[in-house]
Design a protein around this motif. Structure first.
Motif, PDB file in Angstrom:
ATOM      1  N   ARG A  37     -14.581   1.462  -6.025  1.00  0.00           N
ATOM      2  CA  ARG A  37     -14.052   1.651  -6.612  1.00  0.00           C
ATOM      3  C   ARG A  37     -14.496   2.838  -7.112  1.00  0.00           C
ATOM      4  NH1 ARG A  37     -16.852  -1.762  -9.319  1.00  0.00           N
ATOM      5  NH2 ARG A  37     -14.625  -3.977  -8.691  1.00  0.00           N
ATOM      6  N   ARG A  38     -15.918   3.195  -6.966  1.00  0.00           N
ATOM      7  CA  ARG A  38     -16.569   4.414  -7.522  1.00  0.00           C
ATOM      8  C   ARG A  38     -15.577   5.433  -6.827  1.00  0.00           C
ATOM      9  NH1 ARG A  38     -21.098   2.649  -6.585  1.00  0.00           N
ATOM     10  NH2 ARG A  38     -21.693   2.853  -4.134  1.00  0.00           N
ATOM     11  N   ASN A  39     -15.666   5.043  -5.526  1.00  0.00           N
ATOM     12  CA  ASN A  39     -14.571   6.596  -4.491  1.00  0.00           C
ATOM     13  C   ASN A  39     -12.882   6.719  -4.708  1.00  0.00           C
ATOM     14  OD1 ASN A  39     -17.069   8.113  -3.259  1.00  0.00           O
ATOM     15  ND2 ASN A  39     -16.929   6.259  -2.773  1.00  0.00           N
ATOM     16  N   GLY A  40     -12.506   5.381  -5.654  1.00  0.00           N
ATOM     17  CA  GLY A  40     -11.131   5.730  -6.236  1.00  0.00           C
ATOM     18  C   GLY A  40     -10.095   4.758  -4.624  1.00  0.00           C
ATOM     19  N   VAL A  41     -10.661   3.927  -4.036  1.00  0.00           N
ATOM     20  CA  VAL A  41      -9.498   3.421  -2.678  1.00  0.00           C
ATOM     21  C   VAL A  41      -8.891   2.337  -3.360  1.00  0.00           C
ATOM     22  CG1 VAL A  41     -10.221   1.187  -1.345  1.00  0.00           C
ATOM     23  CG2 VAL A  41     -11.932   3.565  -1.839  1.00  0.00           C
ATOM     24  N   CYS A  42      -7.927   2.454  -4.076  1.00  0.00           N
ATOM     25  CA  CYS A  42      -6.310   1.643  -4.295  1.00  0.00           C
ATOM     26  C   CYS A  42      -6.324   0.647  -3.792  1.00  0.00           C
ATOM     27  CB  CYS A  42      -5.846   3.196  -4.338  1.00  0.00           C
ATOM     28  SG  CYS A  42      -4.478   3.335  -2.940  1.00  0.00           S
ATOM     29  N   GLU A  43      -6.764   0.508  -2.762  1.00  0.00           N
ATOM     30  CA  GLU A  43      -6.604  -1.025  -2.126  1.00  0.00           C
ATOM     31  C   GLU A  43      -7.370  -1.217  -0.723  1.00  0.00           C
ATOM     32  OE1 GLU A  43      -1.897  -1.981  -3.167  1.00  0.00           O
ATOM     33  OE2 GLU A  43      -2.601  -1.736  -1.119  1.00  0.00           O
ATOM     34  N   TYR A  44      -7.768  -2.397  -0.475  1.00  0.00           N
ATOM     35  CA  TYR A  44      -7.910  -2.472   0.570  1.00  0.00           C
ATOM     36  C   TYR A  44      -8.271  -3.805   1.314  1.00  0.00           C
ATOM     37  CZ  TYR A  44     -12.104  -4.633  -1.035  1.00  0.00           C
ATOM     38  OH  TYR A  44     -12.582  -5.451  -2.530  1.00  0.00           O
ATOM     39  N   LEU A  45      -8.252  -3.963   2.425  1.00  0.00           N
ATOM     40  CA  LEU A  45      -8.065  -5.893   2.619  1.00  0.00           C
ATOM     41  C   LEU A  45      -9.256  -5.892   3.380  1.00  0.00           C
ATOM     42  CD1 LEU A  45      -5.011  -4.318   4.993  1.00  0.00           C
ATOM     43  CD2 LEU A  45      -4.396  -6.248   3.282  1.00  0.00           C
ATOM     44  N   ARG A  93       1.008  -2.778  -3.077  1.00  0.00           N
ATOM     45  CA  ARG A  93       1.617  -1.424  -4.438  1.00  0.00           C
ATOM     46  C   ARG A  93       1.612  -0.397  -5.188  1.00  0.00           C
ATOM     47  NH1 ARG A  93      -1.791  -6.259  -8.186  1.00  0.00           N
ATOM     48  NH2 ARG A  93      -0.025  -7.963  -7.501  1.00  0.00           N
ATOM     49  N   ARG A  94       0.879   0.337  -3.681  1.00  0.00           N
ATOM     50  CA  ARG A  94       0.788   1.349  -3.467  1.00  0.00           C
ATOM     51  C   ARG A  94       1.405   2.137  -2.891  1.00  0.00           C
ATOM     52  NH1 ARG A  94      -2.264   5.827  -6.741  1.00  0.00           N
ATOM     53  NH2 ARG A  94      -2.804   7.158  -5.793  1.00  0.00           N
ATOM     54  N   PHE A  95       2.057   1.372  -1.659  1.00  0.00           N
ATOM     55  CA  PHE A  95       2.244   1.982  -0.586  1.00  0.00           C
ATOM     56  C   PHE A  95       3.862   1.504  -0.156  1.00  0.00           C
ATOM     57  CE2 PHE A  95      -1.749   3.095  -0.144  1.00  0.00           C
ATOM     58  CZ  PHE A  95      -1.908   4.469  -0.119  1.00  0.00           C
ATOM     59  N   PRO A  96       4.808   1.368  -0.399  1.00  0.00           N
ATOM     60  CA  PRO A  96       5.550   0.885  -0.277  1.00  0.00           C
ATOM     61  C   PRO A  96       6.033   0.965   0.647  1.00  0.00           C
ATOM     62  CG  PRO A  96       6.586   2.496  -1.896  1.00  0.00           C
ATOM     63  CD  PRO A  96       4.927   2.799  -1.834  1.00  0.00           C
ATOM     64  N   ARG A 137      11.751   6.376   0.872  1.00  0.00           N
ATOM     65  CA  ARG A 137      11.856   6.978  -0.757  1.00  0.00           C
ATOM     66  C   ARG A 137      10.212   7.856  -0.668  1.00  0.00           C
ATOM     67  NH1 ARG A 137      15.065   3.189  -2.990  1.00  0.00           N
ATOM     68  NH2 ARG A 137      13.740   3.185  -4.016  1.00  0.00           N
ATOM     69  N   TRP A 138       9.538   6.401  -0.260  1.00  0.00           N
ATOM     70  CA  TRP A 138       7.973   7.514  -0.642  1.00  0.00           C
ATOM     71  C   TRP A 138       7.611   7.845   0.680  1.00  0.00           C
ATOM     72  CZ3 TRP A 138       3.685   6.790   2.674  1.00  0.00           C
ATOM     73  CH2 TRP A 138       2.665   7.090   1.950  1.00  0.00           C
ATOM     74  N   ALA A 139       8.434   8.061   1.918  1.00  0.00           N
ATOM     75  CA  ALA A 139       8.172   8.614   2.809  1.00  0.00           C
ATOM     76  C   ALA A 139       8.508   9.891   3.107  1.00  0.00           C
ATOM     77  CB  ALA A 139       8.680   8.019   3.943  1.00  0.00           C
ATOM     78  N   ARG A 140      10.126  10.132   2.668  1.00  0.00           N
ATOM     79  CA  ARG A 140      10.745  11.870   1.674  1.00  0.00           C
ATOM     80  C   ARG A 140      10.348  12.315   1.286  1.00  0.00           C
ATOM     81  NH1 ARG A 140      15.628   9.959  -0.406  1.00  0.00           N
ATOM     82  NH2 ARG A 140      13.976   9.947  -2.281  1.00  0.00           N
ATOM     83  N   TRP A 179      -6.231  -6.592  -1.485  1.00  0.00           N
ATOM     84  CA  TRP A 179      -7.133  -5.995  -2.948  1.00  0.00           C
ATOM     85  C   TRP A 179      -6.319  -4.862  -3.658  1.00  0.00           C
ATOM     86  CZ3 TRP A 179     -10.602  -9.827  -4.849  1.00  0.00           C
ATOM     87  CH2 TRP A 179     -10.785 -10.895  -4.702  1.00  0.00           C
ATOM     88  N   SER A 180      -6.082  -5.290  -4.711  1.00  0.00           N
ATOM     89  CA  SER A 180      -5.109  -3.900  -5.020  1.00  0.00           C
ATOM     90  C   SER A 180      -6.485  -3.141  -6.571  1.00  0.00           C
ATOM     91  CB  SER A 180      -3.912  -3.674  -5.468  1.00  0.00           C
ATOM     92  OG  SER A 180      -3.468  -2.803  -6.672  1.00  0.00           O
TER      93      SER A 180
END
Length: 104
Positions: free
Chosen positions: A7-15, A47-50, A86-89, A27-28
């Protein structure tokens, strides 16, 4: 606790892969707190990486004596989704030829 460091380092998601329980928790970061992502039709979707998807049922079978192919089989449907393309492009256009990776 790792969650606080993330959280402190801004990790948006992890498994979290719970091997003994044959369970996956994704987790998101939502509003400063981590929330577990609920599966859609049995599949966990970032939710972050389509297009980044994981079918925990296949992972569970792969870790309990199944084939590693079963574990990898959840990725292709997500990576071919229009939102993933779209995300990759967008990443490739914004970063030139580095494929979305910023260098030095």
């Amino acid at each position: 606790m790792k969650k606080n460091a993330y959280r402190r380092n801004g990790v948006c998601e992890y498994l979290v892969l719970l091997v003994r329980e044959a369970q996956v928790i994704w987790w998101s970061l939502e509003g400063g707190e981590y929330a577990a992502i609920e599966p859609e039709d049995g599949v966990l979707k970032s939710r972050r990486f389509p297009g980044l998807w994981l079918d925990p049922r296949r992972w569970s079978r792969a870790t309990s004596g199944g084939s590693s192919r079963s574990c990898n089989a959840a990725s292709p449907p997500g990576t071919t989704a229009p939102s993933s393309r779209r995300w990759a492009r967008d990443r490739s256009q914004s970063s030139g030829s580095s494929g979305g990776v910023r260098r030095g």
